[in-house]
Scaffold this motif. Structure first.
Motif, short mmCIF file in Angstrom:
data_model
loop_
_atom_site.label_atom_id
_atom_site.label_comp_id
_atom_site.label_asym_id
_atom_site.label_seq_id
_atom_site.Cartn_x
_atom_site.Cartn_y
_atom_site.Cartn_z
N LEU A 1 0.39 -0.78 -0.19
CA LEU A 1 0.12 0.34 -0.07
C LEU A 1 0.73 1.41 0.25
O LEU A 1 0.93 2.15 -0.74
CB LEU A 1 -1.17 -0.10 1.27
N LEU A 2 2.10 1.47 0.40
CA LEU A 2 2.96 2.42 0.50
C LEU A 2 3.65 2.31 -0.54
O LEU A 2 3.19 3.66 -1.09
CB LEU A 2 4.03 1.75 2.01
N ARG A 3 3.69 1.69 -0.76
CA ARG A 3 4.13 1.59 -2.62
C ARG A 3 3.39 2.22 -3.40
O ARG A 3 4.28 3.26 -3.91
CB ARG A 3 5.22 0.33 -3.12
N GLN A 4 2.33 1.47 -3.37
CA GLN A 4 1.66 2.93 -4.22
C GLN A 4 1.07 4.40 -4.31
O GLN A 4 0.86 4.93 -5.19
CB GLN A 4 -0.48 1.70 -4.34
N SER A 5 1.32 4.88 -3.07
CA SER A 5 0.70 5.73 -2.06
C SER A 5 1.99 6.94 -2.67
O SER A 5 2.16 7.85 -3.44
CB SER A 5 1.24 5.66 -0.94
N PHE A 6 3.71 5.76 -2.28
CA PHE A 6 4.76 7.02 -3.09
C PHE A 6 4.59 6.98 -5.07
O PHE A 6 5.12 8.02 -5.50
CB PHE A 6 5.64 5.92 -2.57
N GLU A 7 4.22 5.78 -5.76
CA GLU A 7 4.30 5.32 -7.17
C GLU A 7 3.85 7.05 -7.76
O GLU A 7 3.68 7.63 -8.31
CB GLU A 7 3.88 4.51 -6.88
N ALA A 8 1.93 7.10 -6.80
CA ALA A 8 1.02 8.14 -6.84
C ALA A 8 1.54 9.48 -7.44
O ALA A 8 1.75 10.21 -7.98
CB ALA A 8 0.46 7.71 -6.16
N ARG A 9 2.88 9.46 -6.29
CA ARG A 9 3.55 11.13 -6.22
C ARG A 9 5.20 10.83 -7.39
O ARG A 9 5.51 12.45 -6.76
CB ARG A 9 4.03 10.97 -4.39
N GLY A 10 4.89 9.99 -7.69
CA GLY A 10 6.42 10.13 -8.62
C GLY A 10 7.05 9.89 -7.54
O GLY A 10 9.09 10.11 -7.92
N TRP A 11 7.54 9.33 -6.11
CA TRP A 11 8.26 8.83 -5.75
C TRP A 11 8.92 7.00 -6.30
O TRP A 11 8.46 7.04 -7.00
CB TRP A 11 8.24 8.87 -4.14
N PRO A 12 9.77 7.43 -5.61
CA PRO A 12 10.68 5.86 -6.39
C PRO A 12 10.18 5.36 -5.60
O PRO A 12 9.36 5.09 -4.86
CB PRO A 12 12.69 5.92 -5.62
N SER A 13 10.00 3.74 -5.92
CA SER A 13 9.81 2.30 -5.00
C SER A 13 10.17 1.90 -4.18
O SER A 13 11.54 2.44 -4.86
CB SER A 13 9.10 1.12 -6.22
#
Length: 775
Positions: free
Chosen positions: A601-613
C-alpha cells in the motif's frame, strides 16, 4: 434564620457537588444525545444496529418452538434425486417436471404447490427444434418426414407438456429479483400483485430492485400466480425478514410465501390482499382495504400488517415480515423427489399438504445464513414464513409496533437523563447495583413483550445504560492513574511508550537492569536507499522516510514489539521484553509479514506522488541475548546485545542475495507457531563457525492455499535432492517450479548452482553450505 441557613448550606453543597461532577454529567448527557440522534435517524451508528441484530437473534433462539409443522412439506431435489438414472443431472427435462406435477396432484392430491426454482431456459433436450429444422430444410423433400415430426411434436414439446401440467392447478412459480450495478433480466414476470394507485396514501417504502430472473412465458401464462423468493439480507449477511412486496419499475410483486397463502385461502386475485393498520385486519372487523375516505390530504395511512382473508400478517414500513423460525434446519419434513417420481412414497405423506419444491443438493443448494444456523436451506425460509402466516392469528409472526421508534426515543431521554444525573453522585458499588438491576428489568420487560408477539428495540437502551456506567467508572479511576503517571515520567525515557501503561499496572514487577533473556530481534532496511535519496529533494526525502518509518513502526507496535531504535532508514525492534511475551517469535514473524504487506500500500502511495518504488529486507533471530538499560551517563537506552542480535542483522543483509523479503533463523522457526516457512539454504555467516539453516516465512498456516502447500512441498524435495547431489532429478523439479514462478530469484540461484555442479562436481566433503564472509 437557622432554617434558611441550613437550606442555604444544603444548596451550596449541592451546587459545589454539581460543579465537581459537571464533566461526568456532561459526558453522560452527550451519550444520551448521540444515541437519540441515531434513533431519530439523523445519522447511523452501525454498531447499535449490529447489537440489535445480535439481541434479536438471542431472543429468537431462546424462544424457538422446535418440532415440525406437518402441514408444510418440502420436496427436496437432493443427491438421491440427482443420482436417479431416470431423472439424470440438473436441470431436468421439463417433460419430467410435467410428470412430477401430474403425479403430485393426481396421485398424491397435494393442496398447493410452490417452486423455489426458476425455469428461464427452453428445454431442447428432445431434439424437436432440430427435427423441425430438418423438416424445413435438408429433409423437406423426404415424403412423410414433416408429417411424422408434426405428429411427434406433442410428445417432444417438453415445455408445452410442463405448461399443460401447471394449467388450472394451485401452483405458484417462483422467481427472483436482484439489485446489481448492471441489472440483468431473464424470463417473464407475472402480473404485478398490487396496483400503484392502491398505495397512493400509504406510509410505505417498498424495497426497490432493478433486475430479475423469471420463468418462460408459456409457463407464466399457465399459472395464475407467481411469487418472488428474494429475502432481505442484513448488513451482517444474515436473513431475518422477507419483503412481502418488492417494487420493480413502479410495479409491486408479492413474495412466494404470500402468493401461496392467497391460493390456500381461496383468494383468486392479488388485489384482495388488504393493507392497513393491525386493528382493522383482525377477524370480525369489517374495514375496507383503502384508507378512510375522510383522511386529510397529504396524510399517509400507516402500514402495520397485510391482510389475507381473515389473517393479518405483521410487517414493517417496507412490507417486510419477520421470519418465524421454528428451529434449526430440518424443522419441516423433507421428501426426496426421487420417491415421488418413482411413486414409492406413501400417498398419505403428501395428501392435502402445502408443498414447496426446493433443493439441498451439493452445488445446487440455496444456502443462507440465518439467526438459527449459519448454513440454512433457502427453501425452508419460505416454509417457516408460510407456517407462521397460517398461525398469524395466534402470534405466528412477530410484529414491530408502528410507534416503536417514538417509544424508544422517549425511553432513551428518560432513562438517559436519570442515569446521567444519578451515577456521578453515588458510590461505585451502588452504581453497579442500579445499572445491573435496571438492565435486568429492561431485559425482562422486553422478553415479556417478545412472548406477547411484539419486537421492541433493546440495543440502544442497553448500550446507553452501560456507556454512562462505564464512563462514570472510568472517570472515577482517573484519580488512581495519577500515581501511575509518576512511574511513566520516571521510566518513559527508557521504555517505549507502548509498554509503559502495562508496566505501570505493576511497577515493582519490572527492572531496567541488564539480564539474559530468550527474545526475538528484528532488523529491517530499505533496499537501495542511497539511490532513492539521490533522486529526492531534502523535503521529499524527509517525508518519504517519515511515512515509511511511521507505517512500519505502527505494525511493530500493534504486534507487541519494542521499538529499539532507528538507524537512518533501518529499524531495530525486539519482542519479549520488558513485558514477557511467550509468543515473541510468532509475534515478530507476523509483524514482518504485515510489514511486507503494508509496504504494498505504501508503494502505491509513493508511486502516485512520483517517488521511487520501495523494497525492504527483514531479518529475524531468536535466542538468548542481553537486554537492559545500557549506555553512558549522558544517554542510556533500553536495548539488546549479543550474537543472536548480530545474526538478525546479518540475515537482513543477505535477503538481497536470495531475492526474498524476510529471512529468519532456525531458532525462530522452532519457537514460532502457525506460520508456513520455506527453507532457503544452509549458510555460514561471519562470526559463526557452524552453518545455520535460514528460512523465509511465506504466510500464516490458516491462510495458506493448497497450491502454496504443494509448491512448498515440491521445493523441499528439490533441496533434499540438491543436498544428495542428485542434480538431474533436482533440476527437473526446479524447472517445474520455475515455470510456475519464473521471476522467483531463489529458483534461478539454485538452477545456476546445479548447472555449475553438473559441469564441475563439488569436492567429496561438500556439505551444501553457502558461505557469507560479510553482511
Amino acid at each position: 434564620m437557622p432554617i434558611s441557613g441550613a437550606i442555604s448550606s444544603l444548596l451550596s453543597r449541592a451546587l459545589k457537588s454539581v460543579r465537581k461532577q459537571f464533566l461526568r454529567i456532561l459526558l453522560g448527557l452527550s451519550v444520551v444525545f448521540v444515541i437519540c440522534l441515531h434513533t431519530a435517524g439523523q445519522f447511523n451508528i452501525a454498531f447499535i444496529d449490529q447489537l440489535e441484530n445480535i439481541l434479536y437473534d438471542a431472543r429468537l433462539k431462546l424462544t424457538l418452538k422446535e418440532g415440525t409443522d406437518a402441514s408444510v412439506v418440502i420436496l427436496d431435489i437432493d443427491e438421491k434425486s440427482l443420482a436417479l438414472p431416470e431423472l439424470g443431472r440438473w436441470p431436468w427435462g421439463q417433460d419430467k417436471m410435467a410428470a412430477i406435477v401430474n403425479t403430485l396432484f393426481d396421485r398424491y392430491h397435494v393442496k398447493i404447490l410452490g417452486f423455489d426454482a426458476v425455469w428461464a431456459e427452453k428445454d431442447t433436450s428432445s431434439g424437436l427444434d432440430a427435427l423441425k429444422k430438418l423438416a424445413q430444410e435438408d429433409l423437406k423433400t423426404v415424403p412423410g418426414f414433416a408429417q411424422a415430426v408434426k405428429k411427434l411434436e406433442p410428445q417432444l414439446d417438453h415445455e408445452a407438456l410442463f405448461a399443460s401440467a401447471l394449467k388450472d392447478r394451485p401452483v405458484v412459480l417462483g422467481f427472483f429479483f436482484n439489485s446489481a450495478k448492471e441489472p440483468m433480466t431473464s424470463g417473464v414476470l407475472p402480473d404485478p400483485s398490487v396496483s400503484p394507485e392502491s398505495m397512493a396514501q400509504r406510509d410505505v417504502s417498498f424495497p426497490l430492485r432493478n433486475g430479475y430472473g423469471a420463468n418462460l412465458p408459456s409457463l407464466v401464462a399457465s399459472t395464475s400466480v407467481g411469487g418472488h423468493f428474494s429475502p432481505t439480507v442484513d448488513p451482517d449477511g444474515v436473513i431475518r425478514r422477507v419483503p412481502l412486496f418488492l417494487e420493480y419499475k413502479g410495479q409491486y410483486y408479492e413474495a412466494l410465501s404470500l402468493a401461496m397463502l392467497r391460493l390456500l385461502m381461496g383468494i383468486e386475485h392479488p388485489e384482495h390482499t388488504r393493507l392497513g393498520r393491525m386493528p382493522d385486519l383482525m377477524p370480525g372487523i369489517d374495514l375496507l382495504p383503502d384508507a378512510p375516505e375522510n383522511l386529510p390530504s397529504g396524510t399517509l395511512w400507516p402500514l402495520e400488517a397485510i391482510g389475507v382473508g381473515p389473517l393479518a400478517i405483521p410487517v414493517d414500513q417496507r412490507t417486510q415480515a419477520l421470519i418465524p423460525f421454528r428451529g434449526p434446519p430440518g424443522s419441516f419434513q423433507y421428501v426426496s423427489l426421487a420417491d415421488v417420481y418413482k411413486g414409492t412414497l406413501p400417498v398419505e405423506t403428501l395428501r392435502d399438504k402445502i408443498v414447496i419444491v426446493g433443493t439441498t443438493a451439493l452445488g445446487l443448494a440455496d444456502l443462507r445464513s440465518t439467526p438459527v444456523s449459519a448454513v440454512y436451506p433457502g427453501v425452508e425460509v419460505h416454509a417457516n414464513l408460510i407456517s407462521g402466516m397460517i398461525q398469524s392469528t395466534s402470534g405466528g409472526i412477530k410484529s414491530i409496533p408502528v410507534n416503536a421508534k417514538a417509544a424508544e426515543f422517549l425511553a432513551l431521554m428518560l432513562l438517559g437523563g436519570v442515569f446521567a444525573w444519578l451515577l456521578p453522585f453515588i458510590a461505585p458499588t451502588w452504581s453497579t447495583l442500579v445499572t445491573s438491576l435496571t438492565t435486568l428489568g429492561l431485559l425482562g420487560l422486553n422478553l415479556y413483550a417478545w412472548e406477547a408477539g411484539l419486537v421492541l428495540p433493546l440495543a440502544s437502551l442497553i448500550l446507553l445504560l452501560l456507556s454512562i456506567y462505564v464512563l462514570n467508572m472510568a472517570y472515577g479511576y482517573l484519580v488512581e492513574a495519577r500515581s501511575k503517571r509518576q512511574f511513566t515520567e520516571l521510566f518513559g525515557q527508557y521504555v517505549p511508550p507502548e509498554l509503559v501503561d502495562k508496566m505501570a499496572e505493576d511497577p515493582e514487577k519490572y527492572s531496567m537492569e541488564g539480564k539474559k533473556e530468550v527474545l526475538t530481534v528484528l532488523f529491517s532496511d530499505v533496499v537501495g536507499f542511497t539511490s532513492i535519496s539521490e533522486r529526492l529533494s531534502p523535503q521529499e526525502l524527509a517525508a518519504f522516510i517519515n511515512e515509511y518509518l511511521t507505517t512500519m513502526s505502527q505494525v511493530i507496535r500493534e504486534q507487541g514489539g519494542t521499538l529499539d531504535k532507528y538507524i537512518g532508514d533501518a529499524i531495530m525492534a525486539f519482542w519479549g521484553a520488558p513485558v514477557p511475551d511467550p509468543g515473541h517469535a510468532t509475534n515478530a514473524v507476523v509483524a514482518a509479514l504485515r510489514m511486507q504487506s503494508g509496504l504494498n500500500l505504501l508503494r502505491q502511495s509513493f508511486e502516485a506522488r512520483g517517488w521511487p518504488s520501495i523494497a525492504i529486507g527483514i531479518g529475524l533471530s531468536s535466542g538468548e541475548m542481553t537486554v537492559g538499560d545500557m549506555g553512558s551517563k549522558v544517554r542510556k537506552a533500553y536495548t539488546v546485545m549479543g550474537d543472536t542480535v548480530n545474526l538478525g542483522s546479518r540475515l537482513e543483509g543477505i535477503t538481497r542475495q536470495y531475492g526474498v523479503g524476510i529471512l529468519v533463523s532456525e531458532e525462530t522457526v522452532m519457537l514460532s507457531e502457525g506460520v508456513l516457512y520455506r527453507e532457503i539454504d544452509a549458510v555460514r555467516v561471519k562470526g559463526k563457525d557452524n552453518p545455520i539453516k535460514i528460512y523465509e516465512p511465506l504466510v500464516l498456516e490458516a491462510e495458506a492455499t493448497q497450491q502454496t502447500r504443494l509448491d512448498l512441498e515440491m521445493w523441499h524435495s528439490v533441496l533434499r535432492l540438491y543436498r544428495a547431489q542428485q542434480w538431474v532429478e533436482a533440476l527437473a523439479l526446479l524447472n517445474e517450479l520455475r515455470s510456475q514462478a519464473p521471476t522467483d530469484k531463489l529458483y534461478q540461484i539454485y538452477s545456476e548452482r546445479i548447472t555449475e555442479y553438473q559441469l564441475d562436481p563439488p569436492a567429496a566433503d561438500w556439505d551444501g553450505v553457502k558461505k557469507f564472509d560479510s553482511k
